[in-house]
Design a protein around this motif. Sequence first.
Motif, mmCIF file in Angstrom:
data_model
loop_
_atom_site.group_PDB
_atom_site.id
_atom_site.type_symbol
_atom_site.label_atom_id
_atom_site.label_comp_id
_atom_site.label_asym_id
_atom_site.label_seq_id
_atom_site.Cartn_x
_atom_site.Cartn_y
_atom_site.Cartn_z
ATOM 1 N N LYS A 67 -5.316 0.029 3.120
ATOM 2 C CA LYS A 67 -6.130 0.746 2.150
ATOM 3 C C LYS A 67 -7.359 -0.095 1.800
ATOM 4 O O LYS A 67 -7.359 -1.315 1.934
ATOM 5 C CB LYS A 67 -5.329 1.033 0.883
ATOM 6 C CG LYS A 67 -4.221 2.052 1.043
ATOM 7 C CD LYS A 67 -4.776 3.469 1.064
ATOM 8 C CE LYS A 67 -3.656 4.496 0.990
ATOM 9 N NZ LYS A 67 -4.168 5.884 0.937
ATOM 10 N N ASP A 112 -11.060 3.134 -3.209
ATOM 11 C CA ASP A 112 -9.734 2.500 -3.237
ATOM 12 C C ASP A 112 -8.630 3.396 -2.689
ATOM 13 O O ASP A 112 -7.635 2.913 -2.162
ATOM 14 C CB ASP A 112 -9.381 2.055 -4.661
ATOM 15 C CG ASP A 112 -9.836 0.623 -4.940
ATOM 16 O OD1 ASP A 112 -10.364 -0.017 -4.004
ATOM 17 O OD2 ASP A 112 -9.678 0.155 -6.075
ATOM 18 N N GLY A 113 -8.776 4.701 -2.819
ATOM 19 C CA GLY A 113 -7.731 5.601 -2.331
ATOM 20 C C GLY A 113 -7.819 5.910 -0.850
ATOM 21 O O GLY A 113 -6.957 6.602 -0.308
ATOM 22 N N HIS A 114 -8.841 5.398 -0.168
ATOM 23 C CA HIS A 114 -9.050 5.698 1.255
ATOM 24 C C HIS A 114 -8.411 4.615 2.135
ATOM 25 O O HIS A 114 -8.339 3.451 1.766
ATOM 26 C CB HIS A 114 -10.545 5.753 1.587
ATOM 27 C CG HIS A 114 -11.275 6.891 0.952
ATOM 28 N ND1 HIS A 114 -11.463 6.999 -0.408
ATOM 29 C CD2 HIS A 114 -11.896 7.973 1.496
ATOM 30 C CE1 HIS A 114 -12.163 8.091 -0.675
ATOM 31 N NE2 HIS A 114 -12.426 8.701 0.454
ATOM 32 N N TRP A 115 -7.985 5.030 3.336
ATOM 33 C CA TRP A 115 -7.674 4.053 4.371
ATOM 34 C C TRP A 115 -8.996 3.495 4.883
ATOM 35 O O TRP A 115 -9.985 4.225 5.008
ATOM 36 C CB TRP A 115 -6.909 4.697 5.524
ATOM 37 C CG TRP A 115 -5.529 5.144 5.159
ATOM 38 C CD1 TRP A 115 -5.135 6.418 4.880
ATOM 39 C CD2 TRP A 115 -4.367 4.322 5.018
ATOM 40 N NE1 TRP A 115 -3.791 6.449 4.566
ATOM 41 C CE2 TRP A 115 -3.291 5.172 4.652
ATOM 42 C CE3 TRP A 115 -4.120 2.955 5.169
ATOM 43 C CZ2 TRP A 115 -2.006 4.687 4.439
ATOM 44 C CZ3 TRP A 115 -2.842 2.478 4.960
ATOM 45 C CH2 TRP A 115 -1.804 3.329 4.600
#
Length: 274
Positions: A67, A112-115
């Motif tokens: 992440k 922050d929520g993304h790969w």
Amino acid sequence: MKLPRGVRLDHGSVQVRLYHNGSYVLCKNFGPPCDESLDAAARAYLDAKLRIREGRWGVKREARQIKFKEARTLFYKRHYLDYRDPSTGKPRTEGSKSVAGYCLESLGSTFDGHWLHEIGIKEIKAYKEECIDAGLAAATFNKYRMFLSSMFSQFNHWGLENADSAIRLPVDQGGGFLNPCDHVPTLNENKRERVPSVEELKKAHLWCVQNNQNLWYAIEMALLTALRKSDLLGLTGNVSGIQGKTGDTFELPLTIAKPIEYSRKAWDRLRAFM
């Protein structure tokens, strides 16, 4: 000074260069000559030779996907906290670390929520549009873009140096590494008015309520007269001046004797003043 096998000095820096099949497989500086850098260089050389002899060099295991939050933490540690200048051995300055930490944290609020490998050209363009809509200054967006681009490039470089610690990154149609920031131009001009938004004023007031409400009047006037952070840090005593747009005089007392009441009417007055 006797150098270990495969280790050389290049412009005052300990370096290892190793060829295999006509191309570099290892080319790395280890800093100024000392016992630690010589030992690290010798270990790197012997490890590379062993990997080549056993046929493990160039055979990559599947890159680990992470992440963005983990990526920015790892990037900050390796590229700022642990970094040493190859020629002098000096670490980065505290100011450099502070700026990097702030910018990476700001990027984290969006990514922050993304790969990490899913942040492509489309996502960077969308982030750019968000920054423009939010009135973010061009220089600020360009700085954030630079940190993001550096993160992608460094992870790619580290993966080439050590395939066992490779991180999964964005790829192009051919499957090669793609730095999406290279395909999103920098901002040339995105001017922000030097007056706060209503939301910024609300945040400032909330801080005063939670910490020291007596400071609200001073902070309110500082915001409305467009003083910068550097100006505020140097304030001592009572400061007087002229509001640039209206010509009105004002004072910024650092302490207020009586509490300042907050009401909807006060916000209407602030908005009208702005």
